[in-house]
Design a protein around this motif. Structure first.
Motif, short mmCIF file in Angstrom:
data_model
loop_
_atom_site.label_atom_id
_atom_site.label_comp_id
_atom_site.label_asym_id
_atom_site.label_seq_id
_atom_site.Cartn_x
_atom_site.Cartn_y
_atom_site.Cartn_z
N TYR A 74 1.14 -8.77 1.71
CA TYR A 74 1.12 -7.41 1.15
C TYR A 74 -0.05 -7.18 0.20
O TYR A 74 -0.01 -6.27 -0.63
N ASN A 75 -1.09 -7.96 0.31
CA ASN A 75 -2.24 -7.79 -0.59
C ASN A 75 -2.95 -6.46 -0.39
O ASN A 75 -3.54 -5.93 -1.33
N ASP A 76 -2.92 -5.92 0.82
CA ASP A 76 -3.53 -4.62 1.09
C ASP A 76 -2.51 -3.53 0.78
O ASP A 76 -1.64 -3.22 1.59
N THR A 77 -2.63 -2.94 -0.41
CA THR A 77 -1.65 -1.96 -0.89
C THR A 77 -1.57 -0.74 0.01
O THR A 77 -0.47 -0.28 0.35
N LEU A 78 -2.69 -0.20 0.43
CA LEU A 78 -2.69 0.99 1.29
C LEU A 78 -2.01 0.70 2.62
O LEU A 78 -1.20 1.50 3.10
N LYS A 79 -2.31 -0.42 3.21
CA LYS A 79 -1.69 -0.81 4.49
C LYS A 79 -0.18 -0.94 4.32
O LYS A 79 0.60 -0.50 5.18
N PHE A 80 0.26 -1.52 3.20
CA PHE A 80 1.68 -1.67 2.92
C PHE A 80 2.37 -0.31 2.83
O PHE A 80 3.41 -0.09 3.43
N ILE A 81 1.78 0.61 2.07
CA ILE A 81 2.39 1.93 1.88
C ILE A 81 2.42 2.70 3.20
O ILE A 81 3.42 3.35 3.52
N ILE A 82 1.36 2.62 3.99
CA ILE A 82 1.35 3.28 5.30
C ILE A 82 2.44 2.70 6.20
O ILE A 82 3.15 3.45 6.89
N HIS A 118 23.30 11.35 3.90
CA HIS A 118 23.38 9.89 3.81
C HIS A 118 22.02 9.22 3.99
O HIS A 118 21.90 8.01 3.83
N LEU A 119 20.99 10.00 4.28
CA LEU A 119 19.65 9.44 4.48
C LEU A 119 18.92 9.16 3.17
O LEU A 119 17.82 8.62 3.18
N TRP A 120 19.52 9.50 2.05
CA TRP A 120 18.89 9.28 0.74
C TRP A 120 18.44 7.83 0.57
O TRP A 120 17.47 7.57 -0.12
N PHE A 121 19.14 6.92 1.24
CA PHE A 121 18.84 5.50 1.07
C PHE A 121 17.43 5.16 1.56
O PHE A 121 16.72 4.37 0.94
N LEU A 122 16.99 5.77 2.66
CA LEU A 122 15.64 5.54 3.17
C LEU A 122 14.59 6.04 2.20
O LEU A 122 13.59 5.36 1.94
N LEU A 123 14.82 7.22 1.64
CA LEU A 123 13.88 7.78 0.66
C LEU A 123 13.83 6.90 -0.59
O LEU A 123 12.75 6.60 -1.12
N MET A 124 14.99 6.44 -1.04
CA MET A 124 15.05 5.57 -2.22
C MET A 124 14.29 4.27 -1.97
O MET A 124 13.52 3.83 -2.82
N LEU A 125 14.48 3.65 -0.81
CA LEU A 125 13.78 2.41 -0.50
C LEU A 125 12.26 2.62 -0.50
O LEU A 125 11.52 1.81 -1.05
N PHE A 126 11.82 3.72 0.10
CA PHE A 126 10.38 4.00 0.11
C PHE A 126 9.85 4.14 -1.31
O PHE A 126 8.80 3.59 -1.65
N GLU A 127 10.57 4.88 -2.15
CA GLU A 127 10.14 5.08 -3.53
C GLU A 127 10.10 3.77 -4.30
O GLU A 127 9.14 3.49 -5.03
N PHE A 129 9.82 0.65 -3.08
CA PHE A 129 8.72 -0.17 -2.56
C PHE A 129 7.37 0.32 -3.07
O PHE A 129 6.52 -0.48 -3.46
N THR A 130 7.18 1.62 -3.08
CA THR A 130 5.91 2.19 -3.53
C THR A 130 5.67 1.90 -5.01
O THR A 130 4.59 1.46 -5.40
#
Length: 148
Positions: A74-82, A118-127, A129-130
């Motif tokens: 995960y050293n490439d931050t942009l690649k990880f976020i994409i 119930h999809l809030w979990f996906l948004l929370m995980l993205f936030e 991780f970011t």
């Protein structure tokens, strides 16, 4: 990274807890639609079951993130976020928009920005991780005592 059977067991257990919770949501009145049967103890038990399952999924996500991040993948931050955008936010947006279409009047499209249904979990995980990937340099400089 080799397969960890403990993670597989935790993942299956968490999935079963979440599926059981969702099976009873309609009849327990948790979704606020239909003709619910109210039993406060029953509702409390299935809600607790869902909380345990959700926490287990967050635990697994954090553990796997930590293990993979330590390898340098995960050293490439942009690649990880994409990558997380593609894997978490694209499905979130597709299903969120479908929910708004199918449940027109019950689901407000503005809720897509706040965690729809119930999809809030996906948004929370993205936030999470970011935020974690953007602030990891802070965490890596601290010892465990300072972090806690």
């Amino acid at each position: 990274m080799k397969k960890d059977d403990a993670i597989s067991i935790i993942r299956v257990s968490a999935m079963i807890m979440i599926v059981i919770f969702h099976c009873f949501c309609y009849n327990a009145g948790i979704w606020g639609i239909g003709n619910p049967i109210y039993h406060s103890r029953f509702i409390a038990v299935i809600k607790d079951l869902s909380y345990v399952g959700l926490n287990l999924f967050v635990l697994i996500s954090g553990l796997l993130f930590s293990r993979i991040e330590a390898t340098g993948k995960y050293n490439d931050t942009l690649k990880f976020i994409i990558n997380k955008f593609k894997r978490l936010l694209i499905p979130y947006l597709v299903w969120g928009i479908l929910l708004c279409i199918i449940f027109k009047g019950l689901e407000n499209p503005i809720n897509i920005f706040y965690g729809i249904s119930h999809l809030w979990f996906l948004l929370m995980l993205f936030e999470v991780f970011t935020i974690t990937i953007l602030t990891r340099f802070i965490w890596k400089r601290q010892n465990i005592k300072k972090v806690l």
